[in-house]
Write a protein that holds these residues in place. Structure first.
Motif, mmCIF file in Angstrom:
data_model
loop_
_atom_site.group_PDB
_atom_site.id
_atom_site.type_symbol
_atom_site.label_atom_id
_atom_site.label_comp_id
_atom_site.label_asym_id
_atom_site.label_seq_id
_atom_site.Cartn_x
_atom_site.Cartn_y
_atom_site.Cartn_z
ATOM 1 N N ILE A 508 0.832 -1.207 0.000
ATOM 2 C CA ILE A 508 0.000 0.000 0.000
ATOM 3 C C ILE A 508 0.864 1.253 0.000
ATOM 4 C CG2 ILE A 508 -1.715 1.310 1.289
ATOM 5 C CD1 ILE A 508 -2.762 -1.388 2.348
ATOM 6 N N LEU A 509 1.920 1.254 0.818
ATOM 7 C CA LEU A 509 2.804 2.409 0.856
ATOM 8 C C LEU A 509 3.442 2.666 -0.508
ATOM 9 C CD1 LEU A 509 4.647 2.035 4.289
ATOM 10 C CD2 LEU A 509 2.914 3.709 3.692
ATOM 11 N N LEU A 510 3.950 1.606 -1.125
ATOM 12 C CA LEU A 510 4.588 1.765 -2.436
ATOM 13 C C LEU A 510 3.580 2.262 -3.469
ATOM 14 C CD1 LEU A 510 6.880 -1.405 -2.572
ATOM 15 C CD2 LEU A 510 7.562 0.970 -2.154
ATOM 16 N N ARG A 511 2.348 1.751 -3.399
ATOM 17 C CA ARG A 511 1.322 2.195 -4.342
ATOM 18 C C ARG A 511 1.002 3.671 -4.133
ATOM 19 N NH1 ARG A 511 -2.659 -0.886 -2.801
ATOM 20 N NH2 ARG A 511 -1.761 -2.685 -3.846
ATOM 21 N N GLN A 512 0.878 4.071 -2.873
ATOM 22 C CA GLN A 512 0.564 5.468 -2.589
ATOM 23 C C GLN A 512 1.713 6.398 -2.972
ATOM 24 O OE1 GLN A 512 -2.400 6.720 -1.579
ATOM 25 N NE2 GLN A 512 -3.145 4.623 -1.821
ATOM 26 N N ILE A 513 2.933 5.948 -2.756
ATOM 27 C CA ILE A 513 4.092 6.753 -3.162
ATOM 28 C C ILE A 513 4.141 6.890 -4.680
ATOM 29 C CG2 ILE A 513 6.623 6.781 -3.237
ATOM 30 C CD1 ILE A 513 6.523 5.426 -0.436
ATOM 31 N N LYS A 514 3.852 5.814 -5.369
ATOM 32 C CA LYS A 514 3.848 5.851 -6.834
ATOM 33 C C LYS A 514 2.763 6.792 -7.358
ATOM 34 C CE LYS A 514 3.790 2.818 -10.889
ATOM 35 N NZ LYS A 514 3.684 1.410 -11.358
ATOM 36 N N ILE A 515 1.588 6.779 -6.707
ATOM 37 C CA ILE A 515 0.505 7.682 -7.109
ATOM 38 C C ILE A 515 0.904 9.126 -6.863
ATOM 39 C CG2 ILE A 515 -1.853 8.429 -6.553
ATOM 40 C CD1 ILE A 515 -2.464 5.495 -5.906
ATOM 41 N N GLY A 516 1.526 9.358 -5.694
ATOM 42 C CA GLY A 516 1.948 10.713 -5.371
ATOM 43 C C GLY A 516 0.891 11.498 -4.626
ATOM 44 N N PRO A 517 1.145 12.767 -4.378
ATOM 45 C CA PRO A 517 0.251 13.580 -3.551
ATOM 46 C C PRO A 517 -1.083 13.904 -4.191
ATOM 47 C CG PRO A 517 2.012 14.918 -4.458
ATOM 48 C CD PRO A 517 2.351 13.501 -4.774
ATOM 49 N N ASP A 518 -1.251 13.683 -5.497
ATOM 50 C CA ASP A 518 -2.514 14.042 -6.140
ATOM 51 C C ASP A 518 -3.696 13.315 -5.533
ATOM 52 O OD1 ASP A 518 -1.339 15.825 -7.822
ATOM 53 O OD2 ASP A 518 -1.001 14.369 -9.422
ATOM 54 N N ALA A 519 -3.467 12.092 -5.035
ATOM 55 C CA ALA A 519 -4.574 11.311 -4.467
ATOM 56 C C ALA A 519 -5.069 11.889 -3.157
ATOM 57 C CB ALA A 519 -4.137 9.863 -4.253
#
Length: 528
Positions: A508-519
């Motif tokens: 989950i952390l890696l996915r959120q980092i890959k998405i970035g702050p836009d989410a």
């Protein structure tokens, strides 16, 4: 029966170690990231710049994932005291339970109450109210750590209590002595400071990843600016409190210190071994424990007792005794401990037989208000735990594990100070983005920070073996009398569960980092 119980003890130790290791994967990031998020949100409230709101929300998402899984493992850890260590819980529950209860009622309640506002109140409350909730969440996390560390410190240095002969339990006599013992205070500041440093390295490493990919460059540079200063300051605090820890350990847990340094023969003006390779147990001798070792003359004496000529006892002194240095032998401590154990058995037998005369005679020995009791408690009961040991060799913890873990912890800590200082300097001058080798190094600092953090707890917990409570209760007595097979089954169940949680968090952390702050969303700014 004895072999079955020993199996239960081993499996209980393994299960508790497993739970503690997994739990500590989540706690440091929770402690430090909550403060960093609060700092970034404070920048938003102060400047009104929506950039800081967006940045704070991004790091808050990562904090939330880590917090949720940390709570799950922490609850299991506390329940294990009652299920696997019921003898321990009965013997000192009056003392150990108090800080845990306060942690649950006050600190954890504060933390979990305001975290709801922190996550869901962005567009529902004013900026200042939301910022207050964020800071109170961070304060609640640190207060939770305080009370947990008070409980742990008491196990290392039992103070503020007296023994109740009638109930055969230790009972608290001074809450303040328990809560603010020098070991507890230093342990809190050292642990929290190191956690803040780990969180700072996490933010720097993730931000460095963005710079390597030329994404979110403003967010990355500003996050590095905040985190590198924050981390550098607390890396220095970690080093200072770590030095203080060494001095405290030298006084209250000398066997731990001797094992950390693989010091078998005590020395006046003892050197501190910086690096070394230990010989295998079969070929290791007191006079030559290393294949090679590089040490700094007299530094261990200075760090332990603030005196270059101070005598630092070795493992041999603590086992065989050293009358010149006022050190009792392990055999003598075991003999005195057995006297205390025998008196407890004598009182129990007299109680069952209704022999009030014998009960009164034994009671005088456990009464600190009498001269007889004062002498017995200091000369015999103080060594109660030794009376349950079979051989002096049980007092020696795993020397190679402690020796290498300590050097991983300290070596990594020195490296972190250097890296955070260099990163702050270059980022301030807008030259960090061009140092791609340093950015890659920052990314790798994240797993190294976790390794160093785990090594610190190995030193703390493995170093006090064989004690559940220093000098009072060995782990072999503390465990519950339950089938070893039952504990082994739950060990593997927990192993599977914790591994799944860990993999889920990392994913989950890696996915959120890959998405970035836009989410994180971009809702309209709130009014003050």
């Amino acid at each position: 029966m004895v072999s079955d119980y020993l199996q239960t003890v081993d499996w209980s130790r393994a299960q508790f170690a497993l739970t503690a290791v997994y739990h500590w994967l989540f706690v440091p990031l929770t402690l430090g990231l909550s403060v960093l998020v609060a700092i970034m949100e404070s920048c938003w409230v102060r400047t009104g710049d929506e950039f800081w709101r967006r940045t704070a929300r991004f790091w808050m998402r990562l904090f939330g994932v880590n917090f949720a899984i940390g709570v799950a493992t922490g609850l299991i850890l506390e329940f294990e005291f009652g299920t696997n260590w019921s003898n321990y819980s009965y013997f000192v529950g009056d003392i150990f339970g108090a800080p845990l209860a306060i942690e649950g009622i006050m600190a954890f309640f504060l933390e979990t109450t305001f975290i709801a506002v922190m996550f869901f109140g962005w567009d529902k409350v004013s900026r200042r109210v939301h910022l207050t909730a964020t800071w109170l969440t961070a304060v609640g996390a640190s207060l939770s750590a305080w009370w947990i560390l008070v409980a742990n410190a008491w196990m290392q240095y039992p103070v503020g209590c007296t023994f109740n002969l009638g109930s055969v339990r230790n009972e608290m006599t001074s809450f303040w002595e328990v809560a603010f013992s020098p070991v507890a205070v230093n342990k809190f500041f050292h642990t929290v400071a190191s956690s803040f440093m780990l969180a700072a390295l996490f933010v720097v490493g993730v931000s460095a990843w963005y710079l390597l990919r030329r994404r979110e460059e403003r967010m990355a540079r500003q996050s590095i600016g905040v985190a590198s200063v924050f981390g550098f300051v607390f890396a220095l605090v970690t080093a200072f409190t770590g030095d203080r820890s060494g001095a405290l350990v030298a006084r209250v847990q000398p066997m731990k210190l001797a094992a950390l340094e693989a010091l078998y023969n005590g020395q006046t003006g003892a050197p501190l071994t910086v690096v070394g390779v230990l010989r295998p147990a079969g070929s290791r001798t007191a006079d030559d424990p290393f294949y090679f070792g590089l040490g700094v003359p007299k530094l261990l004496s200075v760090m332990s007792f603030r005196d270059a000529q101070a005598y630092v006892p070795g493992i041999g002194d603590l086992l065989a005794g050293n009358p010149k240095q006022g050190i009792l032998s392990a055999a003598e401590k075991m003999a005195r401990g057995r006297v205390a154990v025998a008196e407890l058995a004598r009182y129990r037998a007299a109680s069952e037989a209704g022999d009030r005369r014998t009960m009164a005679a034994v009671g005088r020995k456990f009464d600190p208000a009498t001269s007889e009791g004062e002498e017995f408690l200091s000369e015999y009961f103080a060594y109660l735990g030794y009376g349950y040991l079979e051989t002096p060799a049980q007092l020696v913890p795993n020397v190679p594990l402690l020796f290498y873990s300590f050097r991983v912890m300290v070596g990594a800590g020195v490296l972190f100070i250097v890296v955070l200082g260099v990163v702050w300097w270059l980022n301030r001058r807008n030259r960090l983005a061009s140092k791609r080798w340093l950015l890659r190094t920052c990314v790798w600092m994240i797993p190294l920070a976790y390794l160093a953090s785990q090594a610190g707890w190995v030193v703390t917990e493995a170093g006090r073996q064989p004690w559940a409570i220093q000098d009072l209760m060995p782990v072999g007595v503390a465990a519950s009398k339950i089938p070893g097979a039952s504990v082994s089954v739950t060990f593997f169940l927990f192993l599977a569960l914790f591994t799944a949680l860990f993999v889920a968090e990392v994913s989950i952390l890696l996915r959120q980092i890959k998405i970035g702050p836009d989410a994180a969303g971009n809702s309209e700014p709130q009014k003050l």
